[in-house]
Design an enzyme around this catalytic site. Structure first.
Site, PDB file in Angstrom:
ATOM      1  N   LYS A   1       0.926  -1.380   0.062  1.00 56.31           N
ATOM      2  CA  LYS A   1       0.159  -0.029   0.033  1.00 56.31           C
ATOM      3  C   LYS A   1       1.019   1.394   0.058  1.00 56.31           C
ATOM      4  O   LYS A   1       1.845   1.764   0.918  1.00 56.31           O
ATOM      5  CB  LYS A   1      -1.107   0.465   1.142  1.00 56.31           C
ATOM      6  CG  LYS A   1      -1.766   1.184   1.680  1.00 56.31           C
ATOM      7  CD  LYS A   1      -2.868   1.039   2.482  1.00 56.31           C
ATOM      8  CE  LYS A   1      -3.656   2.160   2.794  1.00 56.31           C
ATOM      9  NZ  LYS A   1      -4.604   2.324   3.859  1.00 56.31           N
TER      10      LYS A   1
ATOM     11  N   LYS B   1      -1.757  -1.643  -4.089  1.00 55.90           N
ATOM     12  CA  LYS B   1      -3.025  -0.558  -4.026  1.00 55.90           C
ATOM     13  C   LYS B   1      -2.294   1.510  -4.098  1.00 55.90           C
ATOM     14  O   LYS B   1      -0.954   1.460  -3.129  1.00 55.90           O
ATOM     15  CB  LYS B   1      -3.622  -0.647  -2.503  1.00 55.90           C
ATOM     16  CG  LYS B   1      -4.612   0.366  -2.260  1.00 55.90           C
ATOM     17  CD  LYS B   1      -5.394   0.466  -0.863  1.00 55.90           C
ATOM     18  CE  LYS B   1      -6.735   1.471  -0.516  1.00 55.90           C
ATOM     19  NZ  LYS B   1      -6.649   2.113   0.970  1.00 55.90           N
TER      20      LYS B   1
HETATM   21  C1  PBG Z   1      -7.451   3.266   5.467  1.00 56.05           C
HETATM   22  C2  PBG Z   1      -7.739   3.123   3.883  1.00 56.05           C
HETATM   23  C3  PBG Z   1      -7.690   3.884   2.996  1.00 56.05           C
HETATM   24  C4  PBG Z   1      -8.302   3.017   1.505  1.00 56.05           C
HETATM   25  C5  PBG Z   1      -8.173   1.936   2.541  1.00 56.05           C
HETATM   26  N1  PBG Z   1      -8.387   2.080   3.141  1.00 56.05           N
HETATM   27  C6  PBG Z   1      -6.909   5.265   3.208  1.00 56.05           C
HETATM   28  C7  PBG Z   1      -5.586   6.093   3.297  1.00 56.05           C
HETATM   29  O1  PBG Z   1      -4.882   5.253   3.877  1.00 56.05           O
HETATM   30  O2  PBG Z   1      -5.838   7.419   3.730  1.00 56.05           O
HETATM   31  C8  PBG Z   1      -8.089   4.286   0.878  1.00 56.05           C
HETATM   32  C9  PBG Z   1      -9.110   4.166  -0.392  1.00 56.05           C
HETATM   33  C10 PBG Z   1      -9.591   5.336  -0.824  1.00 56.05           C
HETATM   34  O3  PBG Z   1      -9.251   5.545  -1.646  1.00 56.05           O
HETATM   35  O4  PBG Z   1     -10.512   4.457  -2.443  1.00 56.05           O
HETATM   36  N2  PBG Z   1      -8.333   3.136   6.187  1.00 56.05           N
END
Ligand code: PBG
Length: 324
Positions: free
Chosen positions: A195, A248
């Site tokens: 991520k 991601k």
């Molecule tokens: C954090 C989380 C995020 C997303 C999914 N889980 C945001 C972040 O890390 O700030 C992002 C998903 C998206 O942008 O569609 N729990």
């Protein structure tokens, strides 16, 4: 042997021929639809930066889940907007929490959908970070038991898959151990293994009300410049017991999806995140892009890069467009 013996256009002459030799067949069976649960009942509030996506109370979630199931979409992932936030994200582990109750409602409605839950603290902490704060820093090890408790509470409520997105080291092992200790050995873990610290999460932070109140997430989410490190993250999560791994966001990281696909023999998911969705929506609203065409092209591209599973806010539209 080249032209005129070889003519690539021979196999592009008709839709039937193109369909016959198509290498990537996008299917609704690989899509997961993200949803945002809030407290109350009868609530359905559109996220301004994500047209078509809503913050909804549990009863409304169940209604939309019926539609999702009817469209042939196999699963959803739930994010919670809790009633209260505190420094330790306590409300995230409560059996009465928004996500836990929504899962129960979905189960009660006898829906066959796969229910995946996002496991993280950022939606539940008042400071908006994905872990607890100690000495001004996001503390890794102190966060692990809370994440494990949260995953356990999701499993108890009836989740099929838990998906930790916090990027703390060791969280997959902590969650696996907690689930096994409580006889949830059959609940799978989809880890957000690679991520990245991305600007494309912007609209999500409005949707989930989870923007960090100070600093940023660079000390735990990955540097966008690194791809080899993604392979290390994936390897570690698999060692710790992840059943599926995720990359991601999706579009700026197609090379990472491909490398993970080629290096590991587990299902690979890609998250086509909020900012990727909002860009398309905004351009389509201005008639600058043909939405249907570009969405199907994008999802095909993510699958062609190697994703078996795609989490996408376009899932409902795509399912309609893909209907035979
Ligand atoms: C954090 C989380 C995020 C997303 C999914 N889980 C945001 C972040 O890390 O700030 C992002 C998903 C998206 O942008 O569609 N729990």
């Amino acid at each position: 042997m080249s032209f005129p013996t070889h003519r690539a256009r021979r196999l592009r002459r008709s839709e039937a021929l193109r369909g016959l030799v198509r290498e990537t067949r996008l299917a609704t069976a690989g899509l997961i639809y993200p949803m945002f649960v809030c407290p109350g009942s009868g609530v359905r509030q559109e996220v301004s930066s994500m047209p078509g996506i809503f913050q909804q109370s549990g009863d409304q979630i169940v209604e939309e889940c019926r539609e999702i199931e009817a469209l042939g979409i196999p699963g959803i992932i739930l994010f919670g907007l809790p009633e209260s936030k505190d420094p330790r994200g306590t409300s995230s582990t409560s059996a009465q929490g928004v996500v836990q109750r929504a899962i129960e409602a979905i189960r009660k409605a006898k829906l066959k959908l796969i229910v995946v839950t996002d496991v993280c603290l950022c939606e539940y902490t008042d400071h908006g970070h994905c872990g607890v704060i100690e000495n001004g820093d996001v503390a890794n090890d102190a966060t692990l038991p809370i994440l494990a408790q949260q995953a356990l509470s999701h499993a108890r409520a009836g989740a099929d898959v838990v998906a930790p997105s916090d990027m703390m080291d060791g969280r997959v092992a902590a969650i696996r151990e907690m689930l096994d200790e409580h006889k949830f050995e059959n609940i799978a873990i989809l880890s957000y293994a690679a991520k990245y610290c991305s600007g494309f999460y912007g609209p999500f932070r409005e949707a989930a009300q989870s923007a960090p109140q100070f600093g940023d997430r660079r000390s735990y989410q990955m540097d966008p410049a690194n791809a080899r490190e993604a392979l290390k993250e994936v390897a570690l999560d698999l060692e710790e017991g992840a059943d599926m791994v995720m990359v991601k966001p999706a579009l700026p990281y197609l090379d990472v999806i491909r490398r993970v696909r080629d290096s590991f023999h587990v299902p690979v998911a890609a998250y086509n995140v909020s900012g990727e969705y909002s860009m398309i929506k905004a351009a389509a609203q201005k008639d600058w892009l043909d939405e249907r065409r570009v969405v199907l092209e994008i999802l095909t591209g993510i699958q062609r890069a190697g994703a078996d599973i795609i989490l996408t806010y376009h899932a409902k539209d795509a399912a309609r467009w893909l209907k035979p």
